[in-house]
Design an enzyme around this catalytic site. Structure first.
Site, PDB file in Angstrom:
ATOM      1  N   GLY A 230      62.491  54.135  16.786  1.00  0.00           N
ATOM      2  CA  GLY A 230      62.519  53.323  15.581  1.00  0.00           C
ATOM      3  C   GLY A 230      63.903  53.309  14.967  1.00  0.00           C
ATOM      4  N   SER A 231      63.957  53.137  13.672  1.00  0.00           N
ATOM      5  CA  SER A 231      65.241  52.982  12.989  1.00  0.00           C
ATOM      6  C   SER A 231      65.990  54.305  12.916  1.00  0.00           C
ATOM      7  CB  SER A 231      65.024  52.436  11.574  1.00  0.00           C
ATOM      8  OG  SER A 231      64.481  53.441  10.736  1.00  0.00           O
ATOM      9  N   THR A 232      67.309  54.201  12.815  1.00  0.00           N
ATOM     10  CA  THR A 232      68.152  55.391  12.718  1.00  0.00           C
ATOM     11  C   THR A 232      67.855  56.158  11.434  1.00  0.00           C
ATOM     12  OG1 THR A 232      69.891  54.457  14.091  1.00  0.00           O
ATOM     13  CG2 THR A 232      70.546  56.150  12.521  1.00  0.00           C
ATOM     14  N   VAL A 234      65.039  56.407   9.637  1.00  0.00           N
ATOM     15  CA  VAL A 234      63.789  57.159   9.737  1.00  0.00           C
ATOM     16  C   VAL A 234      63.912  58.243  10.802  1.00  0.00           C
ATOM     17  CG1 VAL A 234      61.321  57.009  10.244  1.00  0.00           C
ATOM     18  CG2 VAL A 234      62.424  55.208   8.918  1.00  0.00           C
ATOM     19  N   GLY A 235      64.582  57.912  11.914  1.00  0.00           N
ATOM     20  CA  GLY A 235      64.751  58.878  12.992  1.00  0.00           C
ATOM     21  C   GLY A 235      65.514  60.109  12.555  1.00  0.00           C
ATOM     22  N   GLU A 252      64.881  57.790  19.998  1.00  0.00           N
ATOM     23  CA  GLU A 252      65.458  56.548  20.530  1.00  0.00           C
ATOM     24  C   GLU A 252      65.570  55.616  19.338  1.00  0.00           C
ATOM     25  OE1 GLU A 252      66.381  53.269  21.376  1.00  0.00           O
ATOM     26  OE2 GLU A 252      64.386  52.853  22.202  1.00  0.00           O
TER      27      GLU A 252
END
Length: 484
Positions: A230-232, A234-235, A252
């Site tokens: 997902g998004s950077t 949130v990651g 990822e």
């Protein structure tokens, strides 16, 4: 295939409603029709799912490796039998075109076929010892239980990319799909492996609202690995939360890929490849080419042909075989893209092509005269929007390509292949392709990003490594001479 049943939670081998009072309508992003409605999972459901996976993993341990292989291969057969139905769901739930559906389903079948080899590749080693009469045995064993959080863009594949290898390596799995794609990213996968014959509870699917469950999915004590796509932003949070709770994060994340066109490139081919690399599935792919870098000597010719090509792309109903660009997934994505386009123009970008917006349908936009300090050059453009940036020298192209916090994919186009390879080596990215697309994924080749595009590598031997751990057992055939 029963769409109504796929509107349930799949916990411990049972299809049932979640225990939350909250309902989720699964909406077709093109026409707003309700596909199905979920009674969401709560924290107790998540606990039950993890407990079921842990218990079923012990049963999975006892299954003969060749039988495990057969079960995973059964999953491929199920997909092949139901391919037209799955295609239909991709078009309705994701707004994906038939072309996109075929592409995604092909990726899914390949990754399951690769994962089916994992039970036969759980190899150990016998190593010598510094101590007389001692034998060191190194066993490769499953990590335990894997928690998988998947995104909305390629949910079938990006869920399966972790789920199938985790199962193949002997783990239990709990999968939480994105709320916009609960079937393709979640319950369909539960159904596939149920029909394939995995033990009851080995894979569980929980459809939940993050506002209700908070950090429970990641913080739960059972999972040893959290795989997030997902998004950077949130990651980063999930990665830190996983580490805090002594779990391994596999991340990822976002991309801002550069598609570099050198002066000796085949311009017509580069135009076509750049178009596919940006506008496939409305540009909602982490590997999509966000920035097209073109050498100045061919800049005018390239941009003229590129604008003509992009302007010819049909926008509309994803079920129409002529459609190339369907809807983005939700209103939030559409509004964010509109805002980014306007911000880019206000910062000095020239709209070479500026598409109209009809709800979630965005006609393609090309922004030229973009500089590296503009927001559209620095942010991930997760939609049918692209930047075109001129450069003078290879060194300048490398500097521009590397001027981003991301490092996922890329492409270099040139008639001199080794020139392309040497340039590719200097771009700080996990993957880059010479005379090809930025969108590439193969089942036995290491996939992953650098910088803020992720942590870890998946596919092939790398997935086997990520979803297993090593256990050292030494055997003393004699007795040690002890000093006291």
């Amino acid at each position: 295939m029963n769409i109504e049943m796929l509107g349930k939670q799949f916990i411990n081998g049972e299809w049932r409603d979640g225990q939350s009072d909250t309902l989720l309508n699964n909406i077709n992003p093109y026409n707003d029709q309700v596909i199905n409605t979920y009674k969401l999972a709560d924290i107790q459901d998540i606990d039950l799912a993890y407990q079921a996976a842990e218990k079923a993993k012990q049963e999975w341990d006892k299954v003969n490796p060749y039988k495990k292989r057969d079960i995973l291969e059964n999953a491929v057969k199920y997909i092949e039998t139901h391919e037209e139905e799955i295609t239909s769901i991709i078009m309705d739930e994701l707004g994906g075109t038939r072309l996109k559906a075929a592409f995604e389903i092909g990726l899914v079948k390949n990754i399951i076929k690769e994962a089916a080899t994992f039970p036969l590749r759980m190899e150990g080693k016998i190593l010598p010892s510094t101590i007389d009469d001692v034998e060191n045995r190194l066993y490769r064993i499953p990590a335990g239980v894997v928690g998988v959080i998947s995104p909305f863009n390629f949910p079938f594949f990006l869920s399966m990319k972790s789920v199938a290898p985790a199962l193949g390596a002997g783990n239990g799995v709990v999968l939480k799909p994105h709320e916009d794609t609960p079937i393709m990213g979640g319950t369909l996968i539960g159904k596939i492996f149920e029909e394939a014959g995995v033990p009851k509870g080995l894979i569980n699917v929980v459809v939940a609202d993050i506002k209700e469950i908070g950090d429970a999915f990641v913080e739960h004590p059972i999972p040893r690995i959290i795989s997030f796509t997902g998004s950077t932003q949130v990651g980063s949070y999930i990665g830190q939360l996983a580490i805090k709770n002594f779990k391994k994060p596999l991340l990822e994340l976002g991309g801002n890929s550069a598609f570099i066109v050198l002066e000796d490139a085949d311009i017509d081919y580069a135009v076509n490849a750049a178009t596919f690399s940006r506008f496939t599935h409305q540009g909602q792919i982490c590997m999509s080419a966000n920035r097209i870098l073109v050498q100045k000597s061919i800049y005018n010719e390239f941009t003229e042909k590129y604008a003509q090509k992009v302007a010819s792309l049909t926008v509309g109903d994803p079920r129409d075989p002529q459609t190339i660009i369907g809807p983005v997934i939700n209103d939030r994505q559409a509004k964010n893209l509109e805002a980014l386009i306007e911000k880019g123009i206000s910062e000095g970008a020239t709209p070479l092509l500026k598409g109209n917006v009809h709800g979630r349908l965005l006609e393609p936009t090309i922004l030229a005269d973009v500089t590296t300090d503009m927001s559209v050059s620095q942010e991930e453009l997760f939609g049918p929007v692209v930047c075109v940036i001129p450069f003078e020298t290879e060194e300048e192209a490398i500097d521009i390509a590397n001027n981003t916090r991301f490092g996922l994919s890329g492409a270099v186009h040139t008639s001199n292949l080794e020139r392309g390879v040497e340039l590719a080596k200097k771009v700080h990215t996990g993957m880059i392709h010479v005379n090809d697309l930025t969108i590439n994924d193969e089942p036995i080749v290491a996939f992953g990003g650098e910088k803020q595009s992720g942590i870890g590598r998946l596919n092939g031997e790398w997935s086997l490594e990520e979803f297993t751990t090593l256990k050292w057992i030494s055997v003393n055939y004699g007795q040690r001479n002890l000093p006291y």
